[in-house]
Design a protein around this motif. Sequence first.
Motif, PDB file in Angstrom:
ATOM      1  N   ALA A  55      -6.498  26.565  20.793  1.00 44.81           N
ATOM      2  CA  ALA A  55      -6.937  25.548  19.833  1.00 44.81           C
ATOM      3  C   ALA A  55      -6.566  25.960  18.410  1.00 44.81           C
ATOM      4  CB  ALA A  55      -8.445  25.339  19.946  1.00 44.81           C
ATOM      5  N   LEU A  56      -6.672  27.242  18.105  1.00 45.36           N
ATOM      6  CA  LEU A  56      -6.282  27.749  16.791  1.00 45.36           C
ATOM      7  C   LEU A  56      -4.800  27.467  16.524  1.00 45.36           C
ATOM      8  CD1 LEU A  56      -6.638  29.450  14.200  1.00 45.36           C
ATOM      9  CD2 LEU A  56      -6.225  31.488  15.606  1.00 45.36           C
ATOM     10  N   VAL A  57      -3.954  27.760  17.508  1.00 49.13           N
ATOM     11  CA  VAL A  57      -2.513  27.521  17.363  1.00 49.13           C
ATOM     12  C   VAL A  57      -2.239  26.038  17.115  1.00 49.13           C
ATOM     13  CG1 VAL A  57      -0.293  27.557  18.568  1.00 49.13           C
ATOM     14  CG2 VAL A  57      -1.829  29.519  18.738  1.00 49.13           C
ATOM     15  N   LEU A  58      -2.890  25.172  17.889  1.00 51.33           N
ATOM     16  CA  LEU A  58      -2.667  23.732  17.749  1.00 51.33           C
ATOM     17  C   LEU A  58      -3.198  23.222  16.411  1.00 51.33           C
ATOM     18  CD1 LEU A  58      -3.404  22.277  21.303  1.00 51.33           C
ATOM     19  CD2 LEU A  58      -1.327  23.322  20.394  1.00 51.33           C
ATOM     20  N   SER A  59      -4.348  23.738  15.979  1.00 52.16           N
ATOM     21  CA  SER A  59      -4.926  23.311  14.710  1.00 52.16           C
ATOM     22  C   SER A  59      -4.015  23.671  13.536  1.00 52.16           C
ATOM     23  CB  SER A  59      -6.307  23.940  14.507  1.00 52.16           C
ATOM     24  OG  SER A  59      -6.862  23.559  13.269  1.00 52.16           O
ATOM     25  N   VAL A  60      -3.537  24.895  13.523  1.00 56.25           N
ATOM     26  CA  VAL A  60      -2.622  25.317  12.461  1.00 56.25           C
ATOM     27  C   VAL A  60      -1.335  24.497  12.519  1.00 56.25           C
ATOM     28  CG1 VAL A  60      -1.214  27.223  11.598  1.00 56.25           C
ATOM     29  CG2 VAL A  60      -3.577  27.648  12.310  1.00 56.25           C
ATOM     30  N   SER A  61      -0.836  24.264  13.731  1.00 58.06           N
ATOM     31  CA  SER A  61       0.391  23.476  13.894  1.00 58.06           C
ATOM     32  C   SER A  61       0.205  22.060  13.361  1.00 58.06           C
ATOM     33  CB  SER A  61       0.793  23.415  15.376  1.00 58.06           C
ATOM     34  OG  SER A  61       1.065  24.701  15.883  1.00 58.06           O
ATOM     35  N   SER A  62      -0.961  21.472  13.612  1.00 63.48           N
ATOM     36  CA  SER A  62      -1.203  20.109  13.143  1.00 63.48           C
ATOM     37  C   SER A  62      -1.209  20.046  11.621  1.00 63.48           C
ATOM     38  CB  SER A  62      -2.523  19.573  13.708  1.00 63.48           C
ATOM     39  OG  SER A  62      -3.640  20.166  13.078  1.00 63.48           O
ATOM     40  N   LEU A 102       3.214  -0.443   8.421  1.00 63.99           N
ATOM     41  CA  LEU A 102       3.046  -1.021   9.755  1.00 63.99           C
ATOM     42  C   LEU A 102       1.585  -1.120  10.171  1.00 63.99           C
ATOM     43  CD1 LEU A 102       5.967   0.702  11.720  1.00 63.99           C
ATOM     44  CD2 LEU A 102       5.820  -1.688  11.007  1.00 63.99           C
ATOM     45  N   ILE A 103       0.746  -0.188   9.684  1.00 63.53           N
ATOM     46  CA  ILE A 103      -0.659  -0.161  10.091  1.00 63.53           C
ATOM     47  C   ILE A 103      -1.524  -0.570   8.909  1.00 63.53           C
ATOM     48  CG2 ILE A 103      -2.508   1.234  11.076  1.00 63.53           C
ATOM     49  CD1 ILE A 103      -0.372   3.147  12.114  1.00 63.53           C
ATOM     50  N   PRO A 104      -2.201  -1.702   8.977  1.00 63.43           N
ATOM     51  CA  PRO A 104      -3.022  -2.176   7.851  1.00 63.43           C
ATOM     52  C   PRO A 104      -4.059  -1.138   7.420  1.00 63.43           C
ATOM     53  CG  PRO A 104      -2.798  -3.900   9.506  1.00 63.43           C
ATOM     54  CD  PRO A 104      -2.225  -2.649  10.106  1.00 63.43           C
ATOM     55  N   GLY A 105      -4.052  -0.803   6.145  1.00 62.27           N
ATOM     56  CA  GLY A 105      -5.033   0.127   5.600  1.00 62.27           C
ATOM     57  C   GLY A 105      -4.713   1.590   5.805  1.00 62.27           C
ATOM     58  N   HIS A 106      -3.663   1.876   6.588  1.00 60.95           N
ATOM     59  CA  HIS A 106      -3.352   3.270   6.914  1.00 60.95           C
ATOM     60  C   HIS A 106      -1.960   3.701   6.477  1.00 60.95           C
ATOM     61  CE1 HIS A 106      -6.841   4.460   9.461  1.00 60.95           C
ATOM     62  NE2 HIS A 106      -6.924   3.161   9.641  1.00 60.95           N
ATOM     63  N   GLY A 107      -1.062   2.758   6.273  1.00 61.32           N
ATOM     64  CA  GLY A 107       0.316   3.122   5.983  1.00 61.32           C
ATOM     65  C   GLY A 107       1.167   3.005   7.217  1.00 61.32           C
ATOM     66  N   GLY A 108       1.852   4.089   7.564  1.00 60.93           N
ATOM     67  CA  GLY A 108       2.771   4.050   8.691  1.00 60.93           C
ATOM     68  C   GLY A 108       2.323   4.874   9.869  1.00 60.93           C
ATOM     69  N   VAL A 109       3.125   4.814  10.930  1.00 62.68           N
ATOM     70  CA  VAL A 109       2.833   5.571  12.147  1.00 62.68           C
ATOM     71  C   VAL A 109       2.933   7.072  11.873  1.00 62.68           C
ATOM     72  CG1 VAL A 109       3.585   6.030  14.512  1.00 62.68           C
ATOM     73  CG2 VAL A 109       3.611   3.689  13.628  1.00 62.68           C
ATOM     74  N   MET A 110       3.949   7.483  11.134  1.00 62.45           N
ATOM     75  CA  MET A 110       4.096   8.898  10.811  1.00 62.45           C
ATOM     76  C   MET A 110       2.890   9.424  10.048  1.00 62.45           C
ATOM     77  SD  MET A 110       8.139   9.239   9.779  1.00 62.45           S
ATOM     78  CE  MET A 110       7.877  10.772   8.897  1.00 62.45           C
ATOM     79  N   ASP A 111       2.300   8.586   9.206  1.00 63.58           N
ATOM     80  CA  ASP A 111       1.117   8.999   8.455  1.00 63.58           C
ATOM     81  C   ASP A 111      -0.061   9.311   9.368  1.00 63.58           C
ATOM     82  OD1 ASP A 111       2.394   8.618   5.959  1.00 63.58           O
ATOM     83  OD2 ASP A 111       1.972   6.481   6.054  1.00 63.58           O
ATOM     84  N   ARG A 112      -0.094   8.693  10.518  1.00 62.34           N
ATOM     85  CA  ARG A 112      -1.207   8.860  11.441  1.00 62.34           C
ATOM     86  C   ARG A 112      -0.960   9.929  12.503  1.00 62.34           C
ATOM     87  NH1 ARG A 112      -3.006   7.028   8.019  1.00 62.34           N
ATOM     88  NH2 ARG A 112      -3.983   9.050   8.199  1.00 62.34           N
ATOM     89  N   VAL A 113       0.308  10.194  12.825  1.00 59.80           N
ATOM     90  CA  VAL A 113       0.578  11.108  13.947  1.00 59.80           C
ATOM     91  C   VAL A 113       1.310  12.372  13.523  1.00 59.80           C
ATOM     92  CG1 VAL A 113       0.647   9.180  15.585  1.00 59.80           C
ATOM     93  CG2 VAL A 113       2.777   9.981  14.563  1.00 59.80           C
ATOM     94  N   ASP A 114       1.431  12.613  12.208  1.00 59.78           N
ATOM     95  CA  ASP A 114       2.183  13.784  11.753  1.00 59.78           C
ATOM     96  C   ASP A 114       1.622  15.091  12.323  1.00 59.78           C
ATOM     97  OD1 ASP A 114      -0.141  13.582  10.267  1.00 59.78           O
ATOM     98  OD2 ASP A 114       0.840  13.539   8.317  1.00 59.78           O
ATOM     99  N   GLY A 115       0.302  15.251  12.251  1.00 60.20           N
ATOM    100  CA  GLY A 115      -0.306  16.459  12.801  1.00 60.20           C
ATOM    101  C   GLY A 115      -0.242  16.493  14.322  1.00 60.20           C
TER     102      GLY A 115
END
Length: 277
Positions: A202-209, A231-244
């Motif tokens: 979990a530590l590795v994944l958290s730092v990676s995110s 693309l996503i109302p109120g959030h921006g884009g898909v990359m903004d939501r799934v970058d981590g």
Amino acid sequence: MQSELKLRIASGLVLAAIALGATWAGGSAFQLLSVAIGLLVYYEWSTITRLAERDFQGNAIGWVSQGILAVLVLFDHMPLTLPVFAGCVAVAILWVAIRKTSFWLPGGIAYAGLTSISLAAVRGADYLGLVATLFVFAVVWGTDIFAYFVGRAVGGPKLAPAISPGKTWSGAIGGTICGILAGTAVFLAHFSLQDLRIPLIALVLSVSSQVGDLFESFVKRRFGVKDSSRLIPGHGGVMDRVDGLIFACVAALVLVLGQILFSGGRESAFGAFLLGP
């Protein structure tokens, strides 16, 4: 409550429902979600970096590559998908080297391709894949949410002011701790905890995110954009939501890469890795 905040909450709930529903269903539903996210990520990447303007033919290579990878992910042929992915990136690098165009092309193919591949690989088609995906979601979402609130409450030195001025070391540490606790809690809901393997993963994944979050911030700052898209109302884009999430899933993929390449099964290699020997 302001209308913008209401829209953000409503969109967030819809996105969470779609993600969790597809995760629960698994199989074709999750593969479709993975492919859709990957294609949208490439669209946003190519838009931000202006690939079509810089190199129209190269951008076409990028879209063909994403189409090929999407078909392979949908047909659930992961041992073949990874070598084909490497070939697509190699072709793009060769194209850029010959034509002396932008290396953002192979970067986009790698970033978007690994998005769909790693998401689908973590989920697999078995019960362990369901647990593994929920584990990754818990780590990433726990890290992201608590990094924001802890950073706002505690403040202190900036984590990477040149890339993302709002992020602090207190937020990063608080987010990491909460991500570890959230991921471990999800694992404990299904299996017993024998040692420190799960918190360490979990530590590795958290730092990676968090590295993934900073990477996307770097790309946007490099090209002077605030959001990856609208693309996503109120959030921006898909990359903004799934970058981590992208970087966390790629880290999970790296941990079990050999097992995926040399096995033809549809089981989640990362799920089996979490469970241990």
